[in-house]
Design a protein around this motif. Structure first.
Motif, short mmCIF file in Angstrom:
data_model
loop_
_atom_site.label_atom_id
_atom_site.label_comp_id
_atom_site.label_asym_id
_atom_site.label_seq_id
_atom_site.Cartn_x
_atom_site.Cartn_y
_atom_site.Cartn_z
N ASP A 76 -5.99 -1.23 -4.83
CA ASP A 76 -5.46 -1.85 -3.62
C ASP A 76 -6.54 -2.67 -2.92
O ASP A 76 -7.38 -2.13 -2.22
N GLU A 77 -6.51 -3.95 -3.13
CA GLU A 77 -7.39 -4.87 -2.42
C GLU A 77 -8.84 -4.46 -2.41
O GLU A 77 -9.50 -4.50 -1.38
N SER A 101 0.83 -1.21 0.00
CA SER A 101 0.00 0.00 0.00
C SER A 101 0.86 1.25 0.00
O SER A 101 0.54 2.25 -0.66
MG LIG Z 1 -2.15 -2.79 2.27
#
Ligand SMILES: [Mg+2]
Ligand SMILES: Nc1ncnc2c1ncn2[C@@H]1O[C@H](COP(=O)(O)OP(=O)(O)O)[C@@H](O)[C@H]1O
Lengths: 274, 304
Positions: free
Chosen positions: A192-193, A87
Motif C-alpha cells: 500500500d503506497e 487501503s
Molecule cells: Mg490508502
C-alpha cells in the motif's frame, strides 16, 4: 496528477504464469466503519450521551458490494481517489478489518506493507521492530534468525539498525518496512503506497526484488499513486470509486478510463466554478 | 529462496462479517500460544528501552521500589506518631510490592492496544498478546522487589528485636517481631498465582476500556491511589472501621492481599473465606476481561 515521478519499471512481465487457482476471492463485500462522532471517544462524552439517551455513531461505507477474484500469480494494481477504499480493501484481505457483509477468501499467507510502515514503536530499535513485526506476523524465531541478515542487508541503513527508530529519516523507515515485507516470503504480498519512498538506488533494488517475488509466482496486490508504476507492474487493474468497483481488466485500459474520469470530473468542477 | 510449492501447504482463510461474539477458542488459543514469543520480545524490548538512558540503568528496578517503600514507611510512621515494628514494616513492603504489580498491569495494560498503533493496523495477530505483554513487563518489574523483601526478612529473622527483649531499667519493650520463616510461606506462591490470574484479566479489561473510552488512562492515577488507600496495605485489615470492612466485599484486593500477607509475612493460614474470595475474583476477572477483549478485538482496528 503527475505520472512520471516515483515510477518503477519491471523489465519483463510477459512470460509470467498466471495459475487457474484463485488466491483471493472477494464476494459482495461491504465494509462500514463505525466511528463515534468525536475524534477521540471519551468517557465524559459517553456519559453525556447516555444522559441524552442517544448514541452518536457515524457510519462510513468504505466499500460497497465489491466482487472480484484474483488468480494466483496475478499482480493486481488498485487505483482510485483518496478515500476510495483501497487501503480498506487491503486490510480486509489481510484479515485486519472484518467485512460488514459478504465474504473474503484468501488462500496462502499474506504479508502487508501498508503505508503506515513497520516501525510501530519508535522508541525501539530497527532490529527490535523487525523481530517484533516478524513474530507478530507468525514467523518463528528460527525463521527470523535465518532472514534477519537478509532483511538488514537489503534495507542497508548501516548502524541505524541498532538505534531507536525515532532517529530515522522517513526514507530509512520505509526502506526497512519494504525490506521486512518482501523477505517474509509471503504467498500474497499486499503493498500500500510504500514504493514511492527511497532514493533511485533503493528503487532499483526494490524493483528487482519485486521481480523475484513475481517470478516465484507470488500474488501481489499493489496500491500506488504513480499510475506509470501500476501499468508497468500489473497484469490486471481494478478501479475503485467511493467504495464501488468501477472496472476490472487490462492495466492500460483501466488506468486510461480512470484518468479520463478524473480529468472529466476536474474539468466539470472547474466549469461549475466559473 | 525456498517456497512451499504444494497447494495444500497454503492456509486458507475465510473472513466473514464480524459479530460481537467469540471466535473458535481452540484456534484462538493455539494462535496465541504459537505467537507467545512476540509478547515476550515486546516486553523485553520495552524494558530495555526504558532503562538504557538512565545512569543507574537496570538498577532502577530495585532502587525505585525501595525508595517507594521508604517513603510510605516514613509517611505511615509519622502519621501514627510512633515507631511501628518489623511486623508492620514487612506487611507494608509485601502489600506495596504486590499492589505496585497490579498498578503497573492496570496502567500499561490500558495503553497496550492503543499504543500498538501501526502494528494493530498492519498485522493480523491475536491482539490479546499486547495486554499480556504488559503483564509480563509488570511481572519482571515485580520479581526484583521480592529480592528486597527476602533481604529484610532474613535480617529481621536473625537480627531483629524479639518480642521478649525488654529494657531491664526502663521496662520498655521493643515492638513485636514475629518475623520468622515458616512452611506456611510456601502458600504465598499460590497466593501470588491468584493475583497473577486476576491481573491477566485486568490487563485485557483495561486495554478494551481504553479503546472505547480514551479518558481511562487519565483517570487511572487517581483510581489506583484510592484503591491503594482502601486496601489493607498501609494498615492492617483489623484496623479498618466496621462500615469499611463491610464494603470490602467489593474490593478484589482485600481477600487477595490478605491471603498474600498472611501467608508470606505472618506465616498464618488465611481463612477459607479469604481463599475462596480470591479464587472467585481471579477467575471472574480472567473470564470477563479476556472474553470481553476477544469478542471485541476485531473491531479495534477501526477504532484506534
Ligand atoms: Mg490508502
Ligand atoms: N479507521 C477508520 N475509521 C473510520 N473511517 C475510516 C478509517 N479508515 C478509513 N476510513 C474511511 O473509509 C474510507 C476509505 O478509506 P481508505 O480505505 O483509507 O481509502 P484509500 O486508501 O483509497 O484512500 C474513507 O472515507 C475514510 O475516511
Amino acid at each position: 496528477m503527475s505520472h512520471d515521478e516515483d515510477e518503477m519499471v519491471i523489465p519483463q512481465l510477459a512470460d509470467r504464469v498466471i495459475s487457474e487457482e484463485i488466491a483471493v476471492s472477494v464476494s459482495d463485500l461491504d465494509v462500514t466503519y463505525r466511528t463515534t462522532l468525536e475524534k477521540r471517544p471519551t468517557l465524559k462524552q459517553a456519559i453525556v450521551r447516555m444522559g441524552r439517551g442517544k448514541r452518536s455513531v457515524r457510519t462510513i461505507e468504505a466499500l460497497k458490494d465489491v466482487t472480484f477474484e484474483v488468480p494466483r500469480g496475478t499482480v493486481l494494481g488498485i487505483v482510485g481517489h483518496n478515500g476510495a477504499g483501497k487501503s480498506t480493501l487491503m486490510r480486509t484481505i489481510a484479515g485486519i478489518v472484518p467485512p460488514t457483509r459478504g465474504r473474503v477468501e484468501v488462500t496462502g499467507r499474506t504479508s502487508t506493507l501498508l503505508s503506515l510502515g513497520v516501525g510501530f514503536n519508535r522508541a525501539l530499535t530497527g532490529r527490535e521492530n523487525i523481530v517484533l513485526g516478524g513474530l507478530a506476523a507468525g514467523l518463528t524465531k528460527e525463521e527470523l534468525d535465518e532472514r534477519y541478515e537478509q532483511i538488514a542487508d537489503f534495507a542497508d541503513i548501516g548502524d541505524f539498525i541498532d538505534m531507536p527508530m525515532r532517529s530515522y529519516s522517513s526514507g530509512m523507515g520505509a526502506r526497512l518496512a519494504f525490506s521486512v515485507a518482501v523477505h517474509l516470503d509471503p504467498d500474497i504480498l499486499l503493498i500500500d503506497e510504500a514504493l514511492s519512498t527511497g532514493d533511485a538506488v533503493f528503487k532499483e533494488k526494490a524493483a528487482q526484488r519485486m521481480q523475484e517475488l513475481v517470478d516465484n509466482s507470488s500474488t501481489m496486490l499493489l496500491i500506488s499513486h504513480a499510475l506509470r508504476t501500476i501499468i508497468n507492474m500489473s497484469t490486471e487493474v481494478i478501479w475503485l470509486d467511493h467504495g464501488k468497483l468501477m472496472m476490472q481488466g487490462d492495466p492500460e485500459e483501466v488506468v486510461d478510463a480512470y484518468t479520463e474520469f478524473v480529468h472529466v470530473k476536474k474539468t466539470t468542477a472547474a466549469m461549475n466554478d466559473m | 529462496m525456498s517456497r512451499a510449492a504444494a497447494t495444500q501447504d497454503r492456509p486458507k482463510q475465510v473472513y466473514l462479517p464480524h459479530r460481537a461474539g467469540l471466535p473458535r477458542l481452540t484456534t484462538y488459543v493455539a494462535t496465541l500460544w504459537s505467537r507467545r514469543h512476540f509478547a515476550a520480545e515486546l516486553s523485553s524490548a520495552t524494558m530495555r528501552a526504558a532503562h538504557t538512558n538512565t545512569f543507574f540503568g537496570q538498577f532502577w528496578l530495585v532502587i525505585s521500589p525501595a525508595l517507594n517503600a521508604a517513603v510510605y514507611f516514613m509517611l505511615v510512621n509519622v502519621i501514627r506518631g510512633g515507631s511501628a515494628g518489623p511486623d508492620f514494616f514487612m506487611h507494608l513492603l509485601a502489600g506495596l510490592f504486590a499492589f505496585t504489580f497490579i498498578q503497573t498491569v492496570v496502567t500499561n495494560g490500558a495503553d497496550s492496544v492503543v499504543k500498538g498503533g501501526n502494528l494493530v493496523l498492519n498485522t493480523a495477530f491475536p491482539l490479546l498478546l499486547l495486554p499480556f505483554s504488559a503483564l509480563r513487563t509488570a511481572f519482571l518489574r515485580f520479581l526484583p522487589t521480592m529480592g528486597i523483601l527476602l533481604a529484610f526478612f532474613v535480617y529481621f529473622d536473625y537480627f531483629g528485636p524479639h518480642s521478649d527483649s525488654c529494657d531491664a531499667i526502663t521496662g520498655a519493650c521493643s515492638p513485636l517481631n514475629t518475623i520468622h520463616f515458616s512452611p506456611v510461606q510456601f502458600l504465598a506462591i499460590p497466593a501470588f498465582a491468584l493475583l497473577f490470574v486476576f491481573a491477566m484479566g485486568l490487563s485485557a479489561l483495561m486495554a478494551t476500556l481504553q479503546v472505547y473510552f480514551r479518558d481511562t488512562s487519565q483517570l487511572l492515577p487517581y483510581a489506583t491511589r484510592i484503591w491503594l488507600y482502601l486496601s489493607p496495605v498501609l494498615y492492617y485489615a483489623d484496623q479498618m472501621q466496621p462500615w469499611m470492612l463491610k464494603l470490602e466485599v467489593l474490593n478484589p484486593l482485600f481477600p487477595m492481599l490478605t491471603v498474600w500477607t498472611d501467608t508470606l509475612i505472618r506465616g498464618v493460614m488465611p481463612s477459607t473465606a479469604m481463599w475462596l474470595g480470591s479464587c472467585a475474583w481471579a477467575l471472574g476477572s480472567l473470564l470477563v476481561g479476556t472474553f470481553w477483549f476477544i469478542s471485541r478485538e476485531r473491531e479495534f482496528a477501526v477504532r484506534i
